[in-house]
Motif scaffolding. Structure first.
Motif, PDB file in Angstrom:
ATOM      1  N   LEU A 196       0.986  -1.186  -0.042  1.00 39.55           N
ATOM      2  CA  LEU A 196       0.036  -0.110  -0.137  1.00 39.55           C
ATOM      3  C   LEU A 196       0.953   1.239   0.141  1.00 39.55           C
ATOM      4  CD1 LEU A 196      -2.954   1.279   0.158  1.00 39.55           C
ATOM      5  CD2 LEU A 196      -2.657   0.618   2.911  1.00 39.55           C
TER       6      LEU A 196
ATOM      7  N   GLU B 263       3.979   1.672  -0.879  1.00 41.82           N
ATOM      8  CA  GLU B 263       4.970   1.917  -2.080  1.00 41.82           C
ATOM      9  C   GLU B 263       3.912   2.553  -3.061  1.00 41.82           C
ATOM     10  OE1 GLU B 263       7.907   1.703  -3.119  1.00 41.82           O
ATOM     11  OE2 GLU B 263       8.844   1.000  -1.318  1.00 41.82           O
TER      12      GLU B 263
ATOM     13  N   ASP C 100       1.064   4.161  -2.884  1.00 43.45           N
ATOM     14  CA  ASP C 100       0.652   5.559  -2.562  1.00 43.45           C
ATOM     15  C   ASP C 100       1.779   6.451  -2.579  1.00 43.45           C
ATOM     16  OD1 ASP C 100      -1.501   6.583  -1.518  1.00 43.45           O
ATOM     17  OD2 ASP C 100      -1.427   5.973   0.670  1.00 43.45           O
ATOM     18  N   VAL C 101       2.945   6.231  -1.955  1.00 44.47           N
ATOM     19  CA  VAL C 101       3.864   7.231  -2.151  1.00 44.47           C
ATOM     20  C   VAL C 101       4.157   7.477  -3.508  1.00 44.47           C
ATOM     21  CG1 VAL C 101       6.410   7.604  -1.786  1.00 44.47           C
ATOM     22  CG2 VAL C 101       4.877   6.857  -0.072  1.00 44.47           C
TER      23      VAL C 101
ATOM     24  N   LEU D  40       2.360   7.333  -6.144  1.00 41.77           N
ATOM     25  CA  LEU D  40       1.178   8.243  -6.781  1.00 41.77           C
ATOM     26  C   LEU D  40       1.218   9.553  -6.463  1.00 41.77           C
ATOM     27  CD1 LEU D  40      -2.023   5.534  -6.573  1.00 41.77           C
ATOM     28  CD2 LEU D  40      -0.957   6.693  -8.655  1.00 41.77           C
ATOM     29  N   ARG D  41       1.512   9.557  -4.968  1.00 43.16           N
ATOM     30  CA  ARG D  41       1.648  11.035  -4.461  1.00 43.16           C
ATOM     31  C   ARG D  41       2.834  11.811  -5.107  1.00 43.16           C
ATOM     32  NH1 ARG D  41      -0.175  12.412   0.576  1.00 43.16           N
ATOM     33  NH2 ARG D  41       1.900  13.721   1.129  1.00 43.16           N
TER      34      ARG D  41
ATOM     35  N   ASP E 210      -1.203   7.759 -17.423  1.00 39.44           N
ATOM     36  CA  ASP E 210      -2.567   7.381 -16.877  1.00 39.44           C
ATOM     37  C   ASP E 210      -2.554   5.775 -16.570  1.00 39.44           C
ATOM     38  OD1 ASP E 210      -3.416   9.768 -16.984  1.00 39.44           O
ATOM     39  OD2 ASP E 210      -4.955   9.587 -18.675  1.00 39.44           O
TER      40      ASP E 210
ATOM     41  N   SER F  12      -0.447   4.802 -13.783  1.00 36.52           N
ATOM     42  CA  SER F  12      -1.237   5.668 -12.538  1.00 36.52           C
ATOM     43  C   SER F  12      -2.591   4.692 -12.014  1.00 36.52           C
ATOM     44  CB  SER F  12      -1.637   7.223 -12.697  1.00 36.52           C
ATOM     45  OG  SER F  12      -2.558   7.384 -11.798  1.00 36.52           O
ATOM     46  N   ASP F  13      -3.169   4.237 -13.190  1.00 36.40           N
ATOM     47  CA  ASP F  13      -4.326   3.385 -12.885  1.00 36.40           C
ATOM     48  C   ASP F  13      -3.760   2.144 -12.227  1.00 36.40           C
ATOM     49  OD1 ASP F  13      -5.870   5.514 -13.828  1.00 36.40           O
ATOM     50  OD2 ASP F  13      -6.576   4.552 -15.702  1.00 36.40           O
TER      51      ASP F  13
ATOM     52  N   ALA G 290      -3.008   2.325  -8.745  1.00 38.95           N
ATOM     53  CA  ALA G 290      -4.291   2.636  -7.959  1.00 38.95           C
ATOM     54  C   ALA G 290      -4.888   1.501  -7.610  1.00 38.95           C
ATOM     55  CB  ALA G 290      -5.073   3.492  -8.666  1.00 38.95           C
TER      56      ALA G 290
ATOM     57  N   ARG H 268      -2.843  -0.309  -5.029  1.00 41.51           N
ATOM     58  CA  ARG H 268      -3.258  -0.001  -3.782  1.00 41.51           C
ATOM     59  C   ARG H 268      -4.638  -0.201  -3.107  1.00 41.51           C
ATOM     60  NH1 ARG H 268      -4.477   6.303  -4.347  1.00 41.51           N
ATOM     61  NH2 ARG H 268      -6.496   5.250  -5.195  1.00 41.51           N
TER      62      ARG H 268
ATOM     63  N   LYS I 122      -5.764  -2.525   0.114  1.00 41.00           N
ATOM     64  CA  LYS I 122      -6.686  -2.116   1.124  1.00 41.00           C
ATOM     65  C   LYS I 122      -7.792  -3.081   1.122  1.00 41.00           C
ATOM     66  CE  LYS I 122      -6.395   2.812   0.547  1.00 41.00           C
ATOM     67  NZ  LYS I 122      -7.002   3.962  -0.270  1.00 41.00           N
TER      68      LYS I 122
ATOM     69  N   PHE J  87       9.845   3.342   2.235  1.00 39.93           N
ATOM     70  CA  PHE J  87       8.783   4.129   1.760  1.00 39.93           C
ATOM     71  C   PHE J  87       8.314   5.467   2.260  1.00 39.93           C
ATOM     72  CE2 PHE J  87       5.462   1.243   3.540  1.00 39.93           C
ATOM     73  CZ  PHE J  87       4.593   2.304   4.142  1.00 39.93           C
TER      74      PHE J  87
ATOM     75  N   ARG K 278      10.864   8.192   1.942  1.00 42.31           N
ATOM     76  CA  ARG K 278      10.778   8.646   0.632  1.00 42.31           C
ATOM     77  C   ARG K 278       9.484   9.735   0.361  1.00 42.31           C
ATOM     78  NH1 ARG K 278       9.747   4.833  -3.532  1.00 42.31           N
ATOM     79  NH2 ARG K 278      10.126   3.234  -1.878  1.00 42.31           N
ATOM     80  N   GLY K 279       8.433   9.142   1.059  1.00 41.72           N
ATOM     81  CA  GLY K 279       7.085   9.841   1.022  1.00 41.72           C
ATOM     82  C   GLY K 279       7.268  11.220   1.788  1.00 41.72           C
TER      83      GLY K 279
ATOM     84  N   PRO L   5      -1.656  -1.262   7.968  1.00 41.01           N
ATOM     85  CA  PRO L   5      -1.359  -0.573   6.969  1.00 41.01           C
ATOM     86  C   PRO L   5      -2.008   0.873   6.957  1.00 41.01           C
ATOM     87  CG  PRO L   5      -2.506  -2.127   5.871  1.00 41.01           C
ATOM     88  CD  PRO L   5      -2.478  -2.546   7.192  1.00 41.01           C
ATOM     89  N   PHE L   6      -1.571   1.906   6.690  1.00 38.13           N
ATOM     90  CA  PHE L   6      -2.303   3.106   6.646  1.00 38.13           C
ATOM     91  C   PHE L   6      -2.176   4.043   5.435  1.00 38.13           C
ATOM     92  CE2 PHE L   6       2.427   3.468   8.309  1.00 38.13           C
ATOM     93  CZ  PHE L   6       2.558   4.312   7.384  1.00 38.13           C
TER      94      PHE L   6
ATOM     95  N   PHE M  72      -1.286   7.164   3.317  1.00 40.43           N
ATOM     96  CA  PHE M  72      -0.012   8.375   3.351  1.00 40.43           C
ATOM     97  C   PHE M  72      -0.295   9.513   3.734  1.00 40.43           C
ATOM     98  CE2 PHE M  72       4.032  10.163   3.061  1.00 40.43           C
ATOM     99  CZ  PHE M  72       4.945   8.965   3.546  1.00 40.43           C
TER     100      PHE M  72
ATOM    101  N   ARG N 166      -6.704  12.418 -10.529  1.00 38.81           N
ATOM    102  CA  ARG N 166      -6.775  10.893 -10.671  1.00 38.81           C
ATOM    103  C   ARG N 166      -6.039  10.124  -9.951  1.00 38.81           C
ATOM    104  NH1 ARG N 166      -7.621   8.697 -16.428  1.00 38.81           N
ATOM    105  NH2 ARG N 166      -7.220   6.918 -16.387  1.00 38.81           N
ATOM    106  N   ASN N 167      -6.546   9.113  -9.221  1.00 38.28           N
ATOM    107  CA  ASN N 167      -6.088   8.113  -8.520  1.00 38.28           C
ATOM    108  C   ASN N 167      -5.358   8.709  -7.182  1.00 38.28           C
ATOM    109  OD1 ASN N 167      -6.668   5.754 -10.158  1.00 38.28           O
ATOM    110  ND2 ASN N 167      -5.105   6.343 -11.254  1.00 38.28           N
ATOM    111  N   VAL N 168      -5.481   9.851  -6.882  1.00 36.28           N
ATOM    112  CA  VAL N 168      -5.012  10.573  -5.693  1.00 36.28           C
ATOM    113  C   VAL N 168      -5.930  11.137  -4.518  1.00 36.28           C
ATOM    114  CG1 VAL N 168      -3.310  12.111  -4.808  1.00 36.28           C
ATOM    115  CG2 VAL N 168      -2.735  10.853  -6.919  1.00 36.28           C
TER     116      VAL N 168
END
Lengths: 252, 223
Positions: free
Chosen positions: A42, A44, A46-47, A49-50, A57, A60-61, A64, A67, A71, B15, B18-19, B102-103, B105, B216-218
């Motif tokens: 999750l 890896e 998430d970070v 994507l951020r 795209d 990114s998809d 997602a 991730r 979850k 991670f 890095r984040g 897990p959380f 971010f 998108r996705n975020v």
């Protein structure tokens, strides 16, 4: 002779009990050991994507989906733990006096679709774990949406001996055979095929665990006009005897 | 912000570092309780992220020892053990907050910022009763929301959502973060309730609705 048999039986009981203990411990251990790898998957995704502002795209998809699947898996672990804790007698409830109408309204507010609510005008106080019970009602609403019909209702009935929350839909309902299996872990009814990607197969077992931990019960019934009714019955805690104090006023 | 990360699982530490670095924060990583105690007392950190399960000195003991040495640095406990008893126990030994693995971010970032704000007594956002942003104005006392001077009727959840956007203008908010802040949910109830409410809010605030963009996705961001 009798003494020997008795001791044999006692040993057998002890072995069975130990087996049961081990099984429950195993379930808790597995759940716990899964959380660290899930945190990494999750985290890896998430970070990246951020921080990856220039991701295409497709990438990114894909991240997602990774991730969201992590979850989802974590949700299954949570549900397994809830059931395992209940079966091991370790599900702790944070019980407080709460108006059941509020629990129902809160659950409905978290649910994206339309839901009809029928609640009494008077408050319906109950000594419950609000978060857990709200989670249960929400799970039933989600089940109704996923497997049931488009018209979903929640009805609260405040009886003298018990408080009853009914979640019903006008879908295809469940056959008698399906009803008897519905509380089994990972069971899915015939109308769940191919569309259950977000469920855990643990919705009803979790609801059952939570409601039974409240000394209540869960029943599945056919709705008269077609569809399924899930009935949560919470018995009222025996009232403290009313006694008259010295002034003759009644106090609890 | 300077952060001490105490985590024995290298891939988790990796991670997180890095984040947080991407948010412009500097992170020192140690993997044992012994190193944590040494680092925490010799360097001034703004926040300590502390894993509970460590080889050698356990996370809880690190926490207890730091507090015994009157280190006041806020401590956020991270752990794969998520039973309510663990949480209570963690807070009892002196941790300031607790986040199960897990959380999300974004949630980690929000918690760190909240701890830092509390520790430094900086809470300008909370004291301001009247907020304005572009053509939007929000009065916390009367709960009145106006767009171009015209009052708009919002439900409580919609108001909470707008307030969250206005106080985090220019920042990305994940769905989980919004769910937690507005609905008080720590877990994802697998609903699209956030998207539904953001859609409603956008429509109600008219032309200002365009300022809430979907990433998108975020998640979402108010520009």
């Amino acid at each position: 002779m009798v003494a020997a048999r008795t001791s044999e039986l006692q040993q057998l009981i002890r072995r069975l009990e130990r087996g049961e203990e081990n099984r429950k411990q195993l379930m808790a251990d597995i759940s716990h050991e899964l959380r660290t790898p899930l945190a990494i998957i999750l985290g890896e995704a998430d970070v990246t994507l951020r921080t990856g502002g220039t991701l295409g795209d497709d990438v990114s998809d894909s991240l997602a989906r990774i991730r969201d699947s992590a979850k989802h898996t974590n949700q299954i672990v949570d549900d397994m733990l809830t059931v395992a804790r209940y079966e091991a007698g370790q599900l702790r409830l944070d019980r407080k006096q709460t108006d059941l109408r509020k629990v129902i309204h809160d659950a409905v507010a978290m649910f994206p679709g339309p839901v009809q609510i029928a609640c009494p005008d008077a408050p319906a106080p109950a000594l419950i774990d609000e978060v857990r019970l709200r989670q249960s009602v929400l799970a039933l609403l989600q089940n109704a949406r996923r497997y049931g019909g488009p018209t979903i209702s929640v009805i609260l009935d405040d009886r003298t001996d018990a408080q009853v929350i009914t979640v019903e839909d006008d879908g295809p309902g469940l056959s008698a055979a399906e009803k008897s299996q519905a509380f089994d872990r990972f069971f899915r009814g015939s109308n769940a095929s191919g569309q259950g990607s977000e469920g855990s197969g643990l919705g009803l077992p979790v609801v059952k665990s939570i409601v039974e931990a409240h000394a209540g019960s869960v029943a599945l019934q056919d709705r008269a006009e077609g569809g399924l009714q899930v009935v949560l019955t919470l018995p009222k805690v025996p009232r403290v005897k009313i006694v008259a104090d010295i002034d003759g006023r009644k106090t609890a | 912000m300077n952060i001490l990360l105490v985590e024995d699982e290298v891939r988790v530490a990796d991670f997180i570092r890095r984040g947080l670095a991407a948010d412009g924060w500097s992170v020192d990583h140690v993997s044992t309780g012994e190193d944590a105690l040494e680092q925490a007392t010799s360097n001034g950190y703004d926040v300590i992220l502390l894993d509970l399960m460590l080889p050698g000195i356990q996370g809880k003991d690190v926490c207890r020892k730091l507090r015994a040495r009157s280190t006041k640095t806020p401590i956020l406990m991270l752990t794969a053990l998520d039973s309510p008893e663990e949480k209570v126990e963690g807070l009892k030994v002196g941790a300031d907050d607790y986040l199960p693995k897990p959380f999300d971010f974004d949630e980690l970032v929000a918690r760190i910022e909240a701890l830092h704000r509390r520790a430094t007594g900086y809470a300008a956002d909370a004291t301001e009763t009247h907020l304005t942003s572009g053509a939007l104005s929000f009065d916390r006392a009367s709960l009145q929301v106006q767009v171009h001077g015209t009052e708009v009727q919002l439900s409580k959840k919609e108001r909470d959502l707008l307030l969250l956007f206005m106080t985090n203008s220019g920042r990305v908010l994940s769905r989980e973060r919004i769910l937690n802040a507005v609905w008080g949910l720590n877990e994802d109830p697998l609903t699209n309730v956030v998207d539904v409410y953001v859609g409603r809010l956008r429509r109600k605030i008219g032309s200002e609705g365009k300022r809430i963009v979907t990433l998108r996705n975020v998640g979402y961001r108010m520009n």
